[in-house]
Design an enzyme around this catalytic site. Structure first.
Site, mmCIF file in Angstrom:
data_model
loop_
_atom_site.group_PDB
_atom_site.id
_atom_site.type_symbol
_atom_site.label_atom_id
_atom_site.label_comp_id
_atom_site.label_asym_id
_atom_site.label_seq_id
_atom_site.Cartn_x
_atom_site.Cartn_y
_atom_site.Cartn_z
ATOM 1 N N GLU A 141 -39.400 -11.381 6.526
ATOM 2 C CA GLU A 141 -40.462 -12.303 6.974
ATOM 3 C C GLU A 141 -40.625 -13.466 5.997
ATOM 4 O OE1 GLU A 141 -42.169 -12.244 9.671
ATOM 5 O OE2 GLU A 141 -42.007 -10.218 10.466
ATOM 6 N N GLY A 142 -39.525 -13.875 5.358
ATOM 7 C CA GLY A 142 -39.570 -14.924 4.349
ATOM 8 C C GLY A 142 -39.656 -14.286 2.988
ATOM 9 N N GLY A 177 -30.238 -16.628 6.566
ATOM 10 C CA GLY A 177 -31.439 -15.801 6.456
ATOM 11 C C GLY A 177 -32.654 -16.677 6.190
ATOM 12 N N SER A 178 -32.756 -17.187 4.964
ATOM 13 C CA SER A 178 -33.896 -18.054 4.629
ATOM 14 C C SER A 178 -33.846 -19.373 5.395
ATOM 15 C CB SER A 178 -33.896 -18.357 3.122
ATOM 16 O OG SER A 178 -34.068 -17.173 2.394
HETATM 17 P P1 TGC Z 1 -38.811 -27.278 8.950
HETATM 18 O O1 TGC Z 1 -37.955 -28.506 9.126
HETATM 19 O O2 TGC Z 1 -39.847 -27.255 7.896
HETATM 20 O O3 TGC Z 1 -39.508 -26.921 10.336
HETATM 21 C C1 TGC Z 1 -38.814 -26.965 11.581
HETATM 22 C C2 TGC Z 1 -39.857 -26.938 12.682
HETATM 23 O O4 TGC Z 1 -40.570 -25.713 12.626
HETATM 24 C C3 TGC Z 1 -41.973 -25.983 12.377
HETATM 25 N N1 TGC Z 1 -42.463 -24.937 11.479
HETATM 26 C C4 TGC Z 1 -43.466 -24.124 11.803
HETATM 27 N N2 TGC Z 1 -44.237 -24.058 12.897
HETATM 28 C C5 TGC Z 1 -45.178 -23.095 12.931
HETATM 29 N N3 TGC Z 1 -45.357 -22.221 11.911
HETATM 30 C C6 TGC Z 1 -44.589 -22.243 10.800
HETATM 31 N N4 TGC Z 1 -44.767 -21.349 9.833
HETATM 32 C C7 TGC Z 1 -43.597 -23.242 10.703
HETATM 33 N N5 TGC Z 1 -42.647 -23.555 9.770
HETATM 34 C C8 TGC Z 1 -41.966 -24.588 10.261
HETATM 35 C C9 TGC Z 1 -42.004 -27.350 11.752
HETATM 36 O O5 TGC Z 1 -43.256 -27.982 11.939
HETATM 37 C C10 TGC Z 1 -40.901 -28.044 12.527
HETATM 38 O O6 TGC Z 1 -41.404 -28.346 13.814
HETATM 39 P P2 TGC Z 1 -40.931 -29.686 14.583
HETATM 40 O O7 TGC Z 1 -41.707 -29.664 15.858
HETATM 41 O O8 TGC Z 1 -41.275 -30.816 13.667
HETATM 42 O O9 TGC Z 1 -39.451 -29.551 14.782
HETATM 43 O O10 TGC Z 1 -37.824 -26.047 8.790
HETATM 44 P P3 TGC Z 1 -36.730 -25.761 7.714
HETATM 45 O O11 TGC Z 1 -35.424 -25.643 8.442
HETATM 46 O O12 TGC Z 1 -36.813 -26.759 6.611
HETATM 47 O O13 TGC Z 1 -37.142 -24.313 7.169
HETATM 48 C C11 TGC Z 1 -38.384 -24.116 6.575
HETATM 49 C C12 TGC Z 1 -38.556 -22.686 5.984
HETATM 50 C C13 TGC Z 1 -37.566 -22.413 4.879
HETATM 51 C C14 TGC Z 1 -39.950 -22.643 5.401
HETATM 52 C C15 TGC Z 1 -38.499 -21.619 7.067
HETATM 53 O O14 TGC Z 1 -37.434 -21.734 7.873
HETATM 54 C C16 TGC Z 1 -38.686 -20.219 6.593
HETATM 55 O O15 TGC Z 1 -39.834 -19.760 6.600
HETATM 56 N N6 TGC Z 1 -37.628 -19.423 6.241
HETATM 57 C C17 TGC Z 1 -37.757 -17.970 6.071
HETATM 58 C C18 TGC Z 1 -37.114 -17.273 7.270
HETATM 59 C C19 TGC Z 1 -37.845 -16.040 7.683
HETATM 60 O O16 TGC Z 1 -39.005 -15.828 7.385
HETATM 61 N N7 TGC Z 1 -37.182 -15.204 8.447
HETATM 62 C C20 TGC Z 1 -37.811 -14.003 8.972
HETATM 63 C C21 TGC Z 1 -36.927 -13.323 9.999
HETATM 64 S S1 TGC Z 1 -37.794 -12.140 10.996
HETATM 65 C C22 TGC Z 1 -38.061 -10.840 9.981
HETATM 66 O O17 TGC Z 1 -37.814 -10.841 8.818
HETATM 67 C C23 TGC Z 1 -38.656 -9.657 10.615
HETATM 68 S S2 TGC Z 1 -38.926 -8.301 9.593
HETATM 69 C C24 TGC Z 1 -39.788 -7.397 10.671
HETATM 70 C C25 TGC Z 1 -40.366 -6.126 10.184
HETATM 71 O O18 TGC Z 1 -39.623 -5.108 10.206
HETATM 72 O O19 TGC Z 1 -41.597 -6.073 9.910
HETATM 73 P P1 FAD Z 2 -30.924 -15.275 1.621
HETATM 74 O O1 FAD Z 2 -31.561 -16.286 2.499
HETATM 75 O O2 FAD Z 2 -29.460 -15.309 1.465
HETATM 76 O O3 FAD Z 2 -31.604 -15.346 0.186
HETATM 77 C C1 FAD Z 2 -31.080 -14.677 -0.952
HETATM 78 C C2 FAD Z 2 -31.913 -15.106 -2.175
HETATM 79 O O4 FAD Z 2 -31.814 -16.522 -2.328
HETATM 80 C C3 FAD Z 2 -33.403 -14.796 -2.015
HETATM 81 O O5 FAD Z 2 -33.933 -14.376 -3.239
HETATM 82 C C4 FAD Z 2 -34.005 -16.135 -1.608
HETATM 83 O O6 FAD Z 2 -35.375 -16.256 -2.016
HETATM 84 C C5 FAD Z 2 -33.118 -17.093 -2.385
HETATM 85 N N1 FAD Z 2 -33.102 -18.430 -1.766
HETATM 86 C C6 FAD Z 2 -32.621 -18.782 -0.539
HETATM 87 N N2 FAD Z 2 -32.809 -20.079 -0.320
HETATM 88 C C7 FAD Z 2 -33.423 -20.569 -1.414
HETATM 89 C C8 FAD Z 2 -33.903 -21.854 -1.790
HETATM 90 N N3 FAD Z 2 -33.805 -22.894 -0.973
HETATM 91 N N4 FAD Z 2 -34.488 -21.990 -2.998
HETATM 92 C C9 FAD Z 2 -34.620 -20.924 -3.842
HETATM 93 N N5 FAD Z 2 -34.195 -19.678 -3.551
HETATM 94 C C10 FAD Z 2 -33.607 -19.511 -2.346
HETATM 95 N N6 FAD Z 2 -34.667 -10.588 10.464
HETATM 96 C C11 FAD Z 2 -34.896 -10.760 11.802
HETATM 97 O O7 FAD Z 2 -34.602 -11.817 12.364
HETATM 98 N N7 FAD Z 2 -35.455 -9.753 12.546
HETATM 99 C C12 FAD Z 2 -35.792 -8.555 12.009
HETATM 100 O O8 FAD Z 2 -36.307 -7.666 12.722
HETATM 101 C C13 FAD Z 2 -35.537 -8.341 10.600
HETATM 102 N N8 FAD Z 2 -35.801 -7.116 10.053
HETATM 103 C C14 FAD Z 2 -35.418 -6.885 8.747
HETATM 104 C C15 FAD Z 2 -35.523 -5.598 8.240
HETATM 105 C C16 FAD Z 2 -35.118 -5.324 6.938
HETATM 106 C C17 FAD Z 2 -35.182 -3.924 6.417
HETATM 107 C C18 FAD Z 2 -34.643 -6.382 6.115
HETATM 108 C C19 FAD Z 2 -34.250 -6.118 4.697
HETATM 109 C C20 FAD Z 2 -34.521 -7.655 6.630
HETATM 110 C C21 FAD Z 2 -34.890 -7.929 7.951
HETATM 111 N N9 FAD Z 2 -34.713 -9.203 8.520
HETATM 112 C C22 FAD Z 2 -34.963 -9.402 9.862
HETATM 113 C C23 FAD Z 2 -34.060 -10.267 7.765
HETATM 114 C C24 FAD Z 2 -34.952 -10.965 6.747
HETATM 115 O O9 FAD Z 2 -35.862 -11.818 7.366
HETATM 116 C C25 FAD Z 2 -34.039 -11.728 5.780
HETATM 117 O O10 FAD Z 2 -33.386 -10.748 4.979
HETATM 118 C C26 FAD Z 2 -34.791 -12.709 4.908
HETATM 119 O O11 FAD Z 2 -35.305 -13.779 5.682
HETATM 120 C C27 FAD Z 2 -33.909 -13.282 3.773
HETATM 121 O O12 FAD Z 2 -32.667 -13.692 4.249
HETATM 122 P P2 FAD Z 2 -31.303 -13.198 3.519
HETATM 123 O O13 FAD Z 2 -31.398 -11.706 3.381
HETATM 124 O O14 FAD Z 2 -30.191 -13.761 4.284
HETATM 125 O O15 FAD Z 2 -31.380 -13.802 2.069
#
Ligand code: TGC
Ligand code: FAD
Length: 387
Positions: free
Chosen positions: A366-367, A139-140
């Site tokens: 979204e993180g 996830g993260s």
């Molecule tokens: P890291 O090694 O730092 O970066 C890998 C490559 O990615 C680039 N990069 C970015 N580029 C543009 N914008 C950003 N925000 C970027 N963050 C990283 C970076 O420059 C690098 O590029 P390159 O060319 O050098 O390879 O990556 P990492 O593996 O250490 O991870 C960093 C971390 C933890 C910050 C990142 O992966 C993260 O933000 N994790 C959270 C995951 C997340 O937000 N998931 C969301 C899923 S989608 C969702 O939740 C939809 S909900 C929708 C809804 O219903 O509204």
């Molecule tokens: P984990 O990554 O397992 O994290 C669990 C806990 O550990 C969190 O508190 C986190 O902050 C903490 N943690 C993790 N790593 C670290 C670290 N290095 N240091 C300190 N703390 C840490 N994803 C999509 O791709 N597309 C979608 O459309 C989408 N829609 C969603 C809709 C809903 C309703 C929800 C709930 C989630 C959705 N997501 C989607 C997924 C969402 O982006 C993830 O749930 C989110 O990124 C966190 O991942 P995880 O749930 O696996 O938690």
């Protein structure tokens, strides 16, 4: 209705911004607020929202008109997200996913054929889109994803599972991220009906109950080569999409906060205890004064970020700061407002408990809250504490 534009930020709005605000607010008041509690209680999503938001130009408003968008700026996009989330985070979620996570990557990384094929139908709401990044084990840390894309002579083969995907069970199109044989993250457009592709629903959520969430399961799905996004490889592809969606969420959360604050003001002014309105007590006023202060700070933060985004100068770390701050602000206001309504705060006659439960997802997706803190930490120290 209580004024929530305390520092007159809206004086800075253009005619386009004002028009967007009025039309979205009217639609939310007319179509969402009267019915959303029933959808949420029954764990159903409002199907009508796709066509109607399409007509309002919500989907991909920042995409050029040639592809079905409106060519609007980033502040208009943000205002839309704010007004939608005043209705419910589920409505804003659909708009975020469709605009920032599906249309944006097709526009930014897609071929001309892909843009013409998908964007107009996504803009009108005829197609529903979803975005597959998160997996059951990742996830993260999406960079460790296990989904695989293997190249064959005239197609690719996709295997893997994505989890927690907004709108996946009803999506016509999924933008999915998987690793190729060189371990590079690639984006693919998967269409409903492709053999080996299923999208089961995740049930029994206590949060975002008016939004449908599911998995994406790929079992040897044959992906035509023309469905690969040609102009991106690497994790930065999905991360760039997240920048756009996180920015919209930072605006959106203010909408939920305002809806809770206005409810709390109205209720505490009308409700009497000890023969006085409860808004006359100092402890109530402390909560209300702090709420409007925090809303105002969030509005100023997002306004400046919107200006930077319009100038293409907003950094990912600035976006993380705004998403984290504004969602936490909204969640705290929802929790405080709920207490201020006493027992009435737990029933669906008022929107607060629903916003509060929704925001528990918004602070995670979204993180997560902590990941955004660590992104800020990395930005100011140059050291990544999440690895
Ligand atoms: P890291 O090694 O730092 O970066 C890998 C490559 O990615 C680039 N990069 C970015 N580029 C543009 N914008 C950003 N925000 C970027 N963050 C990283 C970076 O420059 C690098 O590029 P390159 O060319 O050098 O390879 O990556 P990492 O593996 O250490 O991870 C960093 C971390 C933890 C910050 C990142 O992966 C993260 O933000 N994790 C959270 C995951 C997340 O937000 N998931 C969301 C899923 S989608 C969702 O939740 C939809 S909900 C929708 C809804 O219903 O509204
Ligand atoms: P984990 O990554 O397992 O994290 C669990 C806990 O550990 C969190 O508190 C986190 O902050 C903490 N943690 C993790 N790593 C670290 C670290 N290095 N240091 C300190 N703390 C840490 N994803 C999509 O791709 N597309 C979608 O459309 C989408 N829609 C969603 C809709 C809903 C309703 C929800 C709930 C989630 C959705 N997501 C989607 C997924 C969402 O982006 C993830 O749930 C989110 O990124 C966190 O991942 P995880 O749930 O696996 O938690």
């Amino acid at each position: 209705m209580q004024n929530t534009d305390y520092y007159l930020v809206e004086d800075l709005f253009t005619e386009e911004h004002k028009l967007v605000k009025t039309s979205l607010k009217d639609w939310v008041n007319k179509r969402i607020k009267p019915t959303i509690d029933s959808y949420a209680q029954n764990h159903k999503y409002p199907e009508f929202m796709f066509e109607e938001m399409g007509e309002l130009g919500v989907f991909g408003s920042f995409i050029p008109e040639k592809y079905g968008g409106l060519g609007y700026d980033q502040i208009s996009y943000g205002i839309m997200m704010q007004e939608l989330e005043a209705g419910d985070s589920a409505i804003r979620s659909t708009a975020s996913v469709q605009s920032s996570l599906v249309m944006y990557p097709i526009f930014e990384f897609g071929s001309e054929e892909q843009k013409m094929k998908y964007l107009p139908k996504l803009a009108s709401g005829e197609f529903v889109g979803c975005f597959g990044l998160t997996e059951p084990n990742h996830g993260s840390d999406p960079g460790s994803m296990e989904s695989k894309l293997v190249e064959k002579t005239d197609h690719f083969v996709l295997n893997g599972t994505k989890m927690w995907i907004t709108n996946s069970p009803i999506a016509d199109v999924a933008v999915v991220w998987a690793k190729d044989e060189n371990q590079k993250v690639r984006g693919v457009i998967v269409e409903k009906g492709m053999k080996g592709f299923t999208a089961p629903e995740i049930k029994n959520k206590w949060s975002l109950r008016a939004s449908i969430t599911g998995e994406l399961v790929f079992d040897n799905v044959l992906i035509p080569k023309e469905n690969i996004l040609p102009n991106i490889s690497g994790l930065k592809g999905p991360m760039m999409c997240l920048n756009s969606a996180r920015y919209g969420i930072a605006w959106g959360a203010i909408g939920a906060a305002i809806d809770c604050y206005q409810t709390a003001i109205q209720y505490t002014t009308e409700r009497k205890q000890f023969k006085k309105p409860i808004s006359s007590f100092q402890l109530t006023q402390k909560k209300l004064a702090e709420m409007i202060t925090e809303i105002t700070k969030a509005q100023l933060l997002i306004w400046r970020l919107g200006v930077l985004k319009n100038e293409n100068r907003a950094t990912p770390a600035q976006i993380s700061m705004a998403k984290r701050n504004n969602v936490e602000m909204a969640l705290k206001i929802a929790r405080d407002s709920r207490q201020m309504l006493g027992a009435m705060g737990i029933v669906g006659d008022y929107p607060i408990m629903r916003h509060m439960m929704n925001l528990e997802s918004v602070i995670t997706y979204e993180g997560t809250h902590d990941i955004h803190l660590l992104i800020t930490g990395m930005d100011v120290t140059g050291l990544a504490a999440f690895k």
